[in-house]
Each structure stands twice: as C-alpha cells, then as structure tokens.
Design an enzyme around this catalytic site. Structure first.
Site, mmCIF file in Angstrom:
data_model
loop_
_atom_site.group_PDB
_atom_site.id
_atom_site.type_symbol
_atom_site.label_atom_id
_atom_site.label_comp_id
_atom_site.label_asym_id
_atom_site.label_seq_id
_atom_site.Cartn_x
_atom_site.Cartn_y
_atom_site.Cartn_z
ATOM 1 N N GLU A 1 -17.901 -4.443 24.147
ATOM 2 C CA GLU A 1 -17.090 -5.659 24.254
ATOM 3 C C GLU A 1 -15.823 -5.582 23.393
ATOM 4 O O GLU A 1 -14.740 -5.953 23.831
ATOM 5 C CB GLU A 1 -17.915 -6.885 23.847
ATOM 6 C CG GLU A 1 -19.109 -7.180 24.751
ATOM 7 C CD GLU A 1 -20.332 -6.332 24.445
ATOM 8 O OE1 GLU A 1 -20.351 -5.621 23.404
ATOM 9 O OE2 GLU A 1 -21.306 -6.373 25.241
ATOM 10 N N HIS B 1 -28.932 -15.427 23.970
ATOM 11 C CA HIS B 1 -27.961 -15.342 25.063
ATOM 12 C C HIS B 1 -27.320 -16.696 25.380
ATOM 13 O O HIS B 1 -26.558 -16.806 26.335
ATOM 14 C CB HIS B 1 -28.647 -14.800 26.323
ATOM 15 C CG HIS B 1 -28.903 -13.323 26.269
ATOM 16 N ND1 HIS B 1 -29.559 -12.724 25.215
ATOM 17 C CD2 HIS B 1 -28.578 -12.326 27.128
ATOM 18 C CE1 HIS B 1 -29.632 -11.414 25.434
ATOM 19 N NE2 HIS B 1 -29.041 -11.147 26.596
ATOM 20 N N HIS C 1 -4.148 3.272 -3.280
ATOM 21 C CA HIS C 1 -4.345 2.737 -1.925
ATOM 22 C C HIS C 1 -3.551 1.454 -1.700
ATOM 23 O O HIS C 1 -2.772 1.357 -0.763
ATOM 24 C CB HIS C 1 -5.831 2.481 -1.650
ATOM 25 C CG HIS C 1 -6.052 1.578 -0.481
ATOM 26 N ND1 HIS C 1 -6.166 2.051 0.795
ATOM 27 C CD2 HIS C 1 -6.105 0.221 -0.386
ATOM 28 C CE1 HIS C 1 -6.284 1.024 1.633
ATOM 29 N NE2 HIS C 1 -6.260 -0.093 0.931
ATOM 30 N N PRO D 1 -6.312 -4.936 11.017
ATOM 31 C CA PRO D 1 -7.766 -4.927 11.216
ATOM 32 C C PRO D 1 -8.170 -3.527 11.688
ATOM 33 O O PRO D 1 -7.883 -3.127 12.819
ATOM 34 C CB PRO D 1 -7.978 -6.002 12.284
ATOM 35 C CG PRO D 1 -6.763 -6.893 12.175
ATOM 36 C CD PRO D 1 -5.642 -5.944 11.857
ATOM 37 N N LEU D 2 -8.780 -2.764 10.800
ATOM 38 C CA LEU D 2 -8.922 -1.324 11.000
ATOM 39 C C LEU D 2 -9.682 -0.969 12.276
ATOM 40 O O LEU D 2 -10.646 -1.634 12.645
ATOM 41 C CB LEU D 2 -9.607 -0.699 9.785
ATOM 42 C CG LEU D 2 -8.810 -0.834 8.477
ATOM 43 C CD1 LEU D 2 -9.666 -0.424 7.278
ATOM 44 C CD2 LEU D 2 -7.535 -0.006 8.532
ATOM 45 N N ASN E 1 -7.882 11.846 4.126
ATOM 46 C CA ASN E 1 -7.569 11.963 2.693
ATOM 47 C C ASN E 1 -8.789 11.734 1.805
ATOM 48 O O ASN E 1 -8.690 11.771 0.579
ATOM 49 C CB ASN E 1 -6.407 11.029 2.304
ATOM 50 C CG ASN E 1 -6.742 9.558 2.515
ATOM 51 O OD1 ASN E 1 -7.910 9.178 2.601
ATOM 52 N ND2 ASN E 1 -5.706 8.729 2.594
ATOM 53 N N HIS F 1 0.830 -1.201 0.000
ATOM 54 C CA HIS F 1 0.000 0.000 0.000
ATOM 55 C C HIS F 1 0.865 1.252 0.000
ATOM 56 O O HIS F 1 1.284 1.717 1.054
ATOM 57 C CB HIS F 1 -0.896 0.006 1.238
ATOM 58 C CG HIS F 1 -1.790 -1.185 1.342
ATOM 59 N ND1 HIS F 1 -1.334 -2.439 1.696
ATOM 60 C CD2 HIS F 1 -3.130 -1.316 1.135
ATOM 61 C CE1 HIS F 1 -2.349 -3.283 1.696
ATOM 62 N NE2 HIS F 1 -3.452 -2.640 1.365
ATOM 63 N N ASP G 1 -33.306 -16.192 29.228
ATOM 64 C CA ASP G 1 -32.937 -15.166 28.242
ATOM 65 C C ASP G 1 -32.984 -15.714 26.811
ATOM 66 O O ASP G 1 -33.051 -14.955 25.851
ATOM 67 C CB ASP G 1 -31.550 -14.592 28.546
ATOM 68 C CG ASP G 1 -31.622 -13.494 29.614
ATOM 69 O OD1 ASP G 1 -32.725 -12.945 29.829
ATOM 70 O OD2 ASP G 1 -30.586 -13.194 30.224
ATOM 71 N N ASP H 1 -9.408 6.932 7.451
ATOM 72 C CA ASP H 1 -10.872 6.937 7.305
ATOM 73 C C ASP H 1 -11.454 5.598 7.731
ATOM 74 O O ASP H 1 -12.492 5.530 8.381
ATOM 75 C CB ASP H 1 -11.260 7.187 5.834
ATOM 76 C CG ASP H 1 -10.747 8.516 5.321
ATOM 77 O OD1 ASP H 1 -11.159 9.557 5.851
ATOM 78 O OD2 ASP H 1 -9.916 8.498 4.376
HETATM 79 C C1 LIG Z 1 -11.589 -4.481 9.792
HETATM 80 C C2 LIG Z 1 -11.058 -4.323 8.411
HETATM 81 N N1 LIG Z 1 -11.920 -4.322 7.387
HETATM 82 C C3 LIG Z 1 -11.464 -4.219 6.133
HETATM 83 C C4 LIG Z 1 -10.131 -4.114 5.880
HETATM 84 C C5 LIG Z 1 -9.620 -4.044 4.451
HETATM 85 N N2 LIG Z 1 -9.123 -2.673 4.191
HETATM 86 C C6 LIG Z 1 -7.814 -2.375 4.280
HETATM 87 S S1 LIG Z 1 -7.518 -0.754 4.027
HETATM 88 C C7 LIG Z 1 -9.159 -0.431 3.742
HETATM 89 C C8 LIG Z 1 -9.630 0.959 3.440
HETATM 90 C C9 LIG Z 1 -9.091 1.909 4.409
HETATM 91 O O1 LIG Z 1 -9.352 3.208 4.047
HETATM 92 P P1 LIG Z 1 -8.486 4.330 4.724
HETATM 93 O O2 LIG Z 1 -8.318 4.045 6.144
HETATM 94 O O3 LIG Z 1 -9.085 5.621 4.341
HETATM 95 O O4 LIG Z 1 -7.066 4.113 4.073
HETATM 96 P P2 LIG Z 1 -6.412 4.887 2.834
HETATM 97 O O5 LIG Z 1 -7.037 4.325 1.600
HETATM 98 O O6 LIG Z 1 -6.710 6.331 3.015
HETATM 99 O O7 LIG Z 1 -4.974 4.527 2.934
HETATM 100 C C10 LIG Z 1 -9.901 -1.588 3.878
HETATM 101 C C11 LIG Z 1 -11.362 -1.656 3.699
HETATM 102 C C12 LIG Z 1 -9.265 -4.131 6.983
HETATM 103 N N3 LIG Z 1 -7.939 -4.052 6.839
HETATM 104 N N4 LIG Z 1 -9.759 -4.210 8.238
HETATM 105 MG MG LIG Z 2 -8.481 7.314 3.521
#
Ligand SMILES: Cc1ncc(C[n+]2csc(CCOP(=O)(O)OP(=O)(O)O)c2C)c(N)n1
Ligand SMILES: [Mg+2]
Length: 646
Positions: free
Chosen positions: A390, A452, A246, A100-101, A170, A11, A448, A140
């Site tokens: 959680e 649950h 990207h 994992p974002l 961005n 990337h 529940d 983002d």
């Molecule tokens: C939880 C999760 N879902 C999906 C992805 C796959 N993924 C990697 S980067 C991205 C987009 C991220 O966008 P942004 O944070 O704006 O990064 P930029 O393109 O600006 O570098 C996705 C969907 C991931 N890494 N983690």
């Molecule tokens: Mg972005």
C-alpha cells in the site's frame, strides 16, 4: 557547510559526503536544462535522503538554475525557496518533496514507471521522444525503511531499466554507526530483487564514480544500484565519519578547519568564476533540449496525432469532452435506481472515464476484484497489480503524478490506507493530482472483523489539508465524486466506497445539480423545518428512513447528503447557509465512523450517531445494528436534540 552554519540548523553531513558523487552526476550524466526545469524529457533526479537538501540547492545553484546565492544564504528561513527539506514547487529543479525517508526512492520508481509506460505508448522506430533516466540518491535511512523494499522489489520485477539508485553508503545514521542496527548485505538484497548492482565505488574518487555511472547507463534491462562508499561530513577533520555531522552545524571552528583541510580559501557564499564556469550546465542543457525538440519535430511530421496527444498528455490538460461519459452515467443511474455496492458504482465510473481519458492509469494493492479498480477493457499498459504494497503503491503513484503524462489512481481497503498514510499526506502537501480509491469503508464489511473495519480513518483523511475526500451514497454521487477527482488537477482526492449494496436515492433536478457542491438538500422537510440530519455514504439511506419516521410524527426533517465535507465547506456562505441554516441548532449527523469530526457541523447542541469503539466480527448488517447505526437511533437522536432545544 556555510549555509547550514548560517542557519545554525540543518544537515551538513550528507551534502559534504555526497559532493563528489553529485559533481560527477550533475555535470557529466544528468540530462537537464537549468533554463527549463519543466522540460518533459529531462532526466528526473530525486534526493530521497531529503535532509541533505543543501546538496541539492547547491548543485542547482552551481549548474545554473534560478536558485540564487541569496536563496542559499536564506536556507531554512521563512518563505525562502530553500526550505529545510526539498519541497516540490518551492524551488526550481526540485522534482518531489522528500524528507520522510524512503519515499523519494518510491517516487523515483513511479517516475521511471511513468517514463516506461509513456515510451511504450508513444515511441516509434527511431523516434524515441520519451527517453530519459530517473536518478535517485538514497541513504542508509531510506534503505532501512520498509517502503524501500516495496518499491525496489516492484521496480526489479518490472525491470525498470532507466532507474538508477545511488546508495550513500556511509555507515552512519542519527544514532551512530549503523553496525548495531543495519547489517544486511544491501547489494545482495537488491540483486535478489532483480537489480543490477555496482559495488564498492569509492564515493570520493571522481574516476571510480565516473566508471560506475558509465557502467550504470550502459545497460537498460534492469534497474541499477550504485553503492558508493562515502564519509559523512567529508572534509571536516574532527567530525567527519561520525553522527555528529549528520544534523548539526559544524560550528565556526570546524568550518574553518574544513576550509583548511579541503584547501578552500574562499569566504562563505563566494564562488570563483572558474568554478562556476566548470559547473555551468546551461549551454549543454539547452543543446540537449534543442536536440530533443528536433526529434519531436520529426515525430510530429511522421505522427502528427500522436505528437499532439503526447503534448497534451505531458501538459496535464484534460481531453476535450472527457466529462461526457461520466455525466451520462450519472444521468442514467439517476433514472435506473439500481441498488449497488458503491465500489461497483466506482468501477462503472472507471469504465465510463477510461475510454475518454487515456492518461488514466490504475492499480490495486492486490485487491483488484474487491476494490473494483480494474475497468472493463483495461489493458496491462494502463493497469498494474501493485502487489500487497500500500505504501509503495501510493508513493509510486505520487511519482507518476509528478512525472506527468498519467492521472494515476490506486486502491486498497480504507482501513489499510494507514499503511500508506504518509504518502497520502505528501500527495496533499505537494498538491499532486493522485486519486485514492478506498473501499470496504465501515463496520459493514462484516465478518472480517475489527481489523478490517475502519473507524478513525475518515477523520484522518478529512483533516488532511489539501486533500479532497468523497464518500458517495450511490452510483449518482459516485459519478460526481469521480468527475470531481479527475477535474482536480492540483490536488489529490480520496474516494470512499462501500463493500455492501446501498439504496439509490431519488433526487430533484436541483438536488442532482447540487451534488457537485459537496453537500446538498437530498430530501426537503414537508412543512416547517424542525431539524436536519446530515449523512454520508451508506448512512444516507439510514437518515432518510429516520426522517420518514419523524415526518410521520409531524416533525419537519431535512436530510442533507454530504459526500464531501471539504467541497461543501468551500462553497459560498449563502449556499452553505441555505443548506444548513445557521440559526437552526437542532442538527444530527450519522456516519458509521468516529463521531468527533461531525461536531463542527452539528455544534455542541447537536448529536452524532457514530462509532467510537472498534468494530466486531459478524455479518455486516448485524455489526452496523449492534454498533448503533440504525434509523431508530437516528430518529431518537433527533427527538433528543429537539427535546433539549425546547
Ligand atoms: C520516515 C522518517 N523517519 C525518521 C526520520 C528522521 N531522520 C532524518 S535523517 C535520519 C537518519 C538517516 O540516516 P542516513 O540516511 O544514513 O543519513 P546520513 O546520516 O548518512 O546523512 C533520520 C532517522 C525521517 N526523516 N524520516
Ligand atoms: Mg548514512
């Protein structure tokens, strides 16, 4: 750009877009010593948008960490310290695994929380020996993820004033311009959480970045969000500002264009000495660390016991004799034979542990009373109500575990582990010593109902590499499970407890001693061994009742209690074979959960009494019986396997 091109994978967009921000941060603001990435009082830096890993590897290299140019050349290659996404413990200077974002932001909240609680405990007037910031860059994607809300909301409420998040604004994510799917007013959102927000920073103007960071560090009453407008893929003239940069290499032609555009004449992987010289943070970092060591020496002179304790705490070394009270609880419970909900057993364990283990830090996702996570005498410095969060809670406690100084644990219902699932996975991947308390562990939660009542969650935990899972049957096993969890300094542990009372099991001295082996002979066969029943948790008493019936019919049945399948499987072969004789094919397992996992222990000749459907809303005992978790069914299953073997 060159490393991604060489790998033809990765990337380039975020690293190029964030280079100006990173330069100002790393050179002028971050307190760090490249020669000692483990320095306890360093600022923590988290790249939450972990796909931008090449940015982190580049600045680590440039500022003087043990990350070589060869390491950068081997970006994303087998066994390199520069994997696709930053991995904790693979590369010096990488504080947590990200990719994992959103989770990196929550880890950073945990690091800032650990710093704040440690400083409360140890700092004395004029002697702030715990005093560092936590910086995090989030894109983002991180801020779209729900976990960013959980973590940022709690950080705002807690007023974590040394937490600074840099937003890489961005306007682009993978699908393109985010205008079609991400339009909320991010600064207003963070202000609503109680953060201070510095808006409209030009992320390509070093002076505005400098001013913004000066402002960010000038106050520590609240966490700060610095919103940097950047251009993804900055400098690649034909591709910058688009989703095209990207996650794909620029291509040789666009790499050449970018070199021209940026006025960079050097060949790939060559850096002029003058550039190295201006980036090198080693001297400054060593001086920062020496200054801190001077402060620590003063502190040691004034507060020798606290100093020794602080050093022990950050080293992760457990205190002398910490096992005493939890072992005493196990012994006493073996004699007392009191029926108890194992969640209450767990609470007793915590009470036993907490006095001897000041690094223990706990909380619950708004189920404190139900989970039994608050021990007798807990105070708010060491106990936190995480709110109904959680995933946030789990990633925050991961950050605390990585920071050092605390052994965190946190609780929720087993079924809601799934809300936190990926943070559990990352704890295991990082081998972070986090402890997860999951109560209400079967359909026996009762009224529940199926929402649950966990079914498939245990299998999920047990098949997570590097995670230890315990499902104890009574207070004695609970104490052994807790002791094992605390003793495991290099892996996370999930502890599974019941809502309902369970029967305390009598044990021989041998059985008592063998609990720590994860699986053991709880009840021996009277004569010849005809069959074994393996059980965990609340089903151990069901297995024992079935065995008694069968014994009265002249069938020789052994009951194996197996609170931890992973710990049992890590025992030497001779022990495993002694408990579960390999030649014996007549095996039955019983657990009020999905049956499939158990076939690895009973084989295809064996039988499993489990539940392969969702539960139902009814009193717990009725739910268990209706779904077949009864001694009669277990006895019938044993007769069945004996019949088949004849
Ligand atoms: C939880 C999760 N879902 C999906 C992805 C796959 N993924 C990697 S980067 C991205 C987009 C991220 O966008 P942004 O944070 O704006 O990064 P930029 O393109 O600006 O570098 C996705 C969907 C991931 N890494 N983690
Ligand atoms: Mg972005």
């Amino acid at each position: 750009m060159d490393a991604v091109q060489a790998a033809n994978s990765g990337h380039p967009g975020a690293p190029m877009g964030l280079s100006d921000v990173a330069e100002v941060l790393w050179r002028d603001f971050l307190k760090h010593n490249p020669a000692d990435p483990a320095w306890a009082n360093r600022d923590r830096f988290v790249l939450s948008n972990g796909h931008g890993s090449m940015l982190l590897y580049s600045v680590l290299h440039l500022s003087g960490y043990a990350v070589t140019m060869d390491d950068l050349r081997s970006f994303r290659q087998l066994h390199s310290p520069t994997p696709g996404h930053p991995e904790y413990s693979e590369c010096p200077g990488v504080e947590t695994t990200t990719g994992p974002l959103g989770q990196g932001l929550a880890n950073a909240v945990g690091m800032a929380l650990a710093e704040e609680r440690l400083s409360r405990r140890f700092n004395r007037d004029g002697l702030s020996v715990v005093d560092h910031r936590t910086w995090v860059i989030a894109g983002d994607g991180c801020l779209m993820e729900g976990i960013s809300h959980e973590a940022a909301s709690l950080a705002g409420t807690l007023g974590l004033g040394k937490l600074i998040c840099i937003y890489d604004d961005n306007g682009i994510s993978i699908d393109g311009d985010v205008k079609a799917w991400f339009t909320e007013d991010v600064p207003a959102r963070f202000e609503a959480y109680g953060w201070r927000v510095i808006r409209d920073v030009d992320g390509h103007d070093p002076e505005s970045i400098q001013r913004a960071f000066d402002d960010a560090v000038s106050r520590e009453d609240r966490p700060t969000l610095v919103c940097c407008k950047t251009v993804i893929g900055y400098g690649a003239p034909n591709k910058q500002g688009t989703a095209g940069v990207h996650g794909s290499a620029l291509g040789e032609e666009e790499v050449a264009n970018a070199r021209r555009e940026l006025g960079w004449a050097e060949p790939p992987f060559e850096i002029p000495e003058a550039v190295y010289a201006s980036w090198d943070c080693r001297e400054k970092g060593a001086e920062q660390q020496r200054n801190w060591e001077g402060l620590l020496a003063e502190y040691r002179a004034a507060h020798p016991e606290d100093a020794a304790e602080l050093e022990r705490r950050v080293s992760g070394e457990l205190p002398q004799g910490w096992e005493g009270p939890i072992r005493a609880l196990a012994e006493a419970s073996q004699s007392a034979m009191e029926p108890l909900e194992t969640r209450k057993s767990s609470q007793r364990c915590l009470t036993a542990l907490a006095g001897a283990l000041p690094e223990l830090f706990g909380g619950s996702a708004d189920l404190t009373g139900s989970n039994g996570t608050r021990w007798d005498g807990a105070d708010d410095d060491r106990y936190l109500s995480f709110g109904v969060r959680e995933f946030g809670m789990t990633a925050i406690t991961n950050g605390m575990a990585l920071h050092g100084g605390f052994r965190p644990f946190s609780g929720t219902f087993l079924v809601f582990m799934e809300y936190a699932r990926n943070a559990v996975r990352l704890a295991a991947l990082m081998q972070a010593p986090n402890i997860f308390v999951y109560t209400h562990d079967s359909v026996a939660v009762g009224e529940d109902g199926p929402t649950h009542q966990p079914i498939e969650q245990l299998t999920n935990l047990r098949t997570t590499p590097g995670l230890s899972t315990w499902r104890p049957c009574d207070t004695v096993e609970s104490a052994v499970a807790w002791e094992s969890a605390v003793a495991s300094r290099e892996r996370p542990t999930a502890l599974i407890f019941t809502r309902q009372k369970t029967a305390p099991q009598p044990r021989s001295a041998q059985a008592f001693a063998d609990i720590r082996r994860g699986g053991y002979i709880l009840k021996s066969e009277a004569g010849a061994l005809d069959a074994v029943i393996i059980a965990t948790g609340s089903e151990v008493e069901v297995a024992v009742a079935a065995a008694e019936t069968l014994e009265s019919e002249g069938v020789g049945v052994r009951v194996i209690s197996m609170p931890s399948t992973d710990v049992f499987s890590s025992q030497d072969r001779a022990y495993q074979d002694a408990v579960l004789p390999p030649a014996l094919r007549t095996r039955v397992a019983v657990e009020a959960a999905h049956p499939d996992y158990w076939y690895r222990f009973v084989g295809l000749d064996g039988a499993v009494v489990g539940i392969d459907r969702f539960g139902l809303s009814a009193p717990g005992g009725q739910a268990m019986a209706t779904l077949g978790i009864t001694a009669d069914n277990v006895a019938a299953a044993v007769r069945g396997v004996l019949e088949k073997a004849r």
